[in-house]
Design an enzyme around this catalytic site. Sequence first.
Site, short mmCIF file in Angstrom:
data_model
loop_
_atom_site.label_atom_id
_atom_site.label_comp_id
_atom_site.label_asym_id
_atom_site.label_seq_id
_atom_site.Cartn_x
_atom_site.Cartn_y
_atom_site.Cartn_z
CE LYS A 76 -6.28 1.93 -0.15
NZ LYS A 76 -6.73 1.99 0.62
NE ARG A 134 -5.94 9.74 2.87
CZ ARG A 134 -5.22 10.06 2.97
NH1 ARG A 134 -4.08 11.30 2.72
NH2 ARG A 134 -3.91 8.85 2.51
CB SER A 189 -12.05 7.15 -3.83
OG SER A 189 -10.42 7.71 -2.86
CE1 TYR A 219 -15.43 3.12 -2.75
CE2 TYR A 219 -12.82 4.04 -4.27
CZ TYR A 219 -13.69 3.28 -2.59
OH TYR A 219 -12.60 3.74 -1.87
CE LYS A 224 -3.78 2.65 2.89
NZ LYS A 224 -4.45 2.50 3.50
C1 PBG Z 1 -7.54 3.47 5.40
C2 PBG Z 1 -7.59 3.41 3.90
C3 PBG Z 1 -7.30 4.17 2.93
C4 PBG Z 1 -8.34 3.78 1.91
C5 PBG Z 1 -8.71 2.52 2.39
N1 PBG Z 1 -8.25 2.11 3.95
C6 PBG Z 1 -7.45 5.91 2.73
C7 PBG Z 1 -5.84 5.68 3.40
O1 PBG Z 1 -4.74 4.62 3.75
O2 PBG Z 1 -5.08 7.23 4.26
C8 PBG Z 1 -8.25 4.38 0.55
C9 PBG Z 1 -9.27 3.97 -0.33
C10 PBG Z 1 -9.38 4.51 -1.87
O3 PBG Z 1 -8.85 5.81 -1.80
O4 PBG Z 1 -10.47 4.17 -1.85
N2 PBG Z 1 -6.58 3.36 6.37
#
Ligand code: PBG
Length: 323
Positions: free
Chosen positions: A249, A206, A275, A314, A196
């Site tokens: 991710k 967020r 997202s 999504y 990630k």
């Molecule tokens: C939280 C988390 C995030 C996402 C999934 N779980 C945000 C982050 O790490 O700041 C992002 C998913 C998305 O942007 O669709 N730990």
Amino acid sequence: MYPIQRNRRLRSSASLRALVQEHQLTPNDFIVPLFVVEGTQIKEAIPSMPGYHRWSTDLLAQKVKTLWAAGLKAVLLFVKVPDALKDNQGTEALNPDGLMQRAIQTVKNAVPEMVVMTDVALDPYSSYGHDGIVQEGKIVNDATVAILTKMALSHATAGADVVAPSDMMDGRILSIRKGLEEAHFTNTVIMSYSAKYASSFYGPFRDALDSSPGFGDKKTYQMDFANRNEALIETQRDIEEGADIVMVKPGLAYLDIIRDLRETIAVPIAAYQVSGEYAMLKAAAEKGWLDHDAVMMEQLISFKRAGVQLIASYFAEDAVKLL
Ligand code: PBG
């Protein structure tokens, strides 16, 4: 050699193209992320994610029935926690009657066969908007892992089939796996966000959860997007620690990472089309600059081609309508 070989022969009709097509999408490929809020009869629009909503649990029940009827088999739950319940320890994350725990039960009661996956990280519960506990401006690892382990157990107790740690703390997979085994949750799957990256593509998410970091960024725990080998290290360690499914991710900008992993490891790989990727296509389509459905399907197939078994997206519901 031309003309003995003509590359265009196998492209010369739609039927031939279908016969030699290497990758297909099916409803079994998808994980549907869902945002849950307190209240009743709430279906709240998320401005930076057009067409996507936050659901109260009563409407969540209907939503998962619709998804199941469309052939979708997995949902990934995220909760938007009221500010008053946020603190530095993520205390509310362990509440047996908390929103996440109730959401899990809601989905399981509505459609028992639906695979319920849950996000395990402190950010939606954190007064600092970070994925771990903050001490002197730093995100501390081991104390966070202890809470994440309790959080995963709480989700399993509520009925989650798959816990998905998205926090990127070190050692959390081993700790969660031991915790689950000790509590006799021997069949609870861990889908680890293994590779990630610290990405700016998470902005709309967020907004959706009101979970932006209150200070600094997430670069001391999420990965540097300039790195490729590191993804392999992270992922191999998570598998050794007990992850059943690993994840890359964000998605589209990281297809090279998916391919690297596919050539090196054998466990199922998931991609998270995040997202910001969703928002980009929605915005371009709204302006009439891109063909929404065609680009969506092209992007989704690219994940399969790169080598994933699962796509958290999504677009899942829109996509299965076109299959
Ligand atoms: C939280 C988390 C995030 C996402 C999934 N779980 C945000 C982050 O790490 O700041 C992002 C998913 C998305 O942007 O669709 N730990």
